[in-house]
Design an enzyme around this catalytic site. Structure first.
Site, short mmCIF file in Angstrom:
data_model
loop_
_atom_site.label_atom_id
_atom_site.label_comp_id
_atom_site.label_asym_id
_atom_site.label_seq_id
_atom_site.Cartn_x
_atom_site.Cartn_y
_atom_site.Cartn_z
CE1 TYR A 85 -3.28 2.90 0.51
CE2 TYR A 85 -2.34 3.22 2.69
CZ TYR A 85 -3.18 3.64 1.67
OH TYR A 85 -3.89 4.80 1.81
CG MET A 87 0.97 4.06 3.90
SD MET A 87 1.47 3.97 5.65
CE MET A 87 3.24 4.22 5.56
CG HIS A 123 -6.91 5.06 -0.49
ND1 HIS A 123 -6.14 4.29 0.35
CD2 HIS A 123 -8.11 4.43 -0.59
CE1 HIS A 123 -6.84 3.24 0.75
NE2 HIS A 123 -8.05 3.30 0.20
CG ASN A 128 -4.04 14.72 -6.97
OD1 ASN A 128 -3.50 15.15 -7.99
ND2 ASN A 128 -3.38 14.51 -5.85
CD GLU A 129 -8.84 16.29 -13.90
OE1 GLU A 129 -8.21 16.54 -14.95
OE2 GLU A 129 -9.99 16.70 -13.67
CB ALA A 131 -2.12 12.09 -8.05
#
Length: 172
Positions: A85, A87, A123, A128-129, A131
């Protein structure tokens, strides 16, 4: 520093003695405050969590400036399989477009490949285009939308982006 130029950087492990640098970067980069468990998970992930230090100076920047980081958590799924994951992954604004985020993500993707870890996920806030497009370039796909994932930031919804490195793991 121009977009598309690469700079000399060092990927340094996060340890007790430098975890404060990760905390400072997170405060500058993200609208979320992370708790002690986040930092414990980052420290426990070993090679999967890195700080980026700029190595070469020019007239405007000094060397040995911590400019970005990636922090991951290793998770056991039912059945014992490990997944990663992400973070956080962030680079300070003046240093974006220099290949630093790409180097950080490639570092983790390479580790996953070497250790045969079949799944990596994260996530991303739905607005947040930058990213979302960044991760899609590396083969991540939106696999879920979670309503009201975030508190105290707008929009509160997020996408789960997932990359499966072993085709048999993909849920189609």
């Amino acid at each position: 520093m121009g977009a598309g130029r690469e700079v000399a950087i060092s990927l340094d492990g996060v340890r007790d003695k430098n975890v404060m640098q990760l905390k400072k970067l997170n405060t500058a980069l993200f609208p979320v405050r992370y708790n002690d468990k986040y930092y414990a998970d980052a420290l426990a992930s070993g090679e999967f969590t890195k700080l980026v230090t700029l190595l070469h100076a020019n007239s405007a920047y000094y060397s040995d400036i911590c400019v970005g980081s990636i922090a991951c958590r290793l998770e056991k799924k039912e059945g014992g399989a490990i997944r990663v994951y992400i973070m956080t992954l962030g680079v300070l604004a003046p240093y974006r477009g220099l290949g630093i985020g790409t180097r950080l993500l490639n570092h983790v993707l390479d580790l996953c490949s070497k250790q045969k870890i079949p799944e990596i996920y994260l996530h991303v806030q739905t607005n947040n285009e930058d990213a979302i497009n960044f991760y899609k370039k590396f083969g991540f796909e939106i696999t879920e939308t979670i309503k009201n994932y975030y508190t105290n930031i707008d929009p509160p919804d997020c996408f789960v982006l997932t990359k499966f490195t072993a085709p048999s793991q993909a849920k189609k």
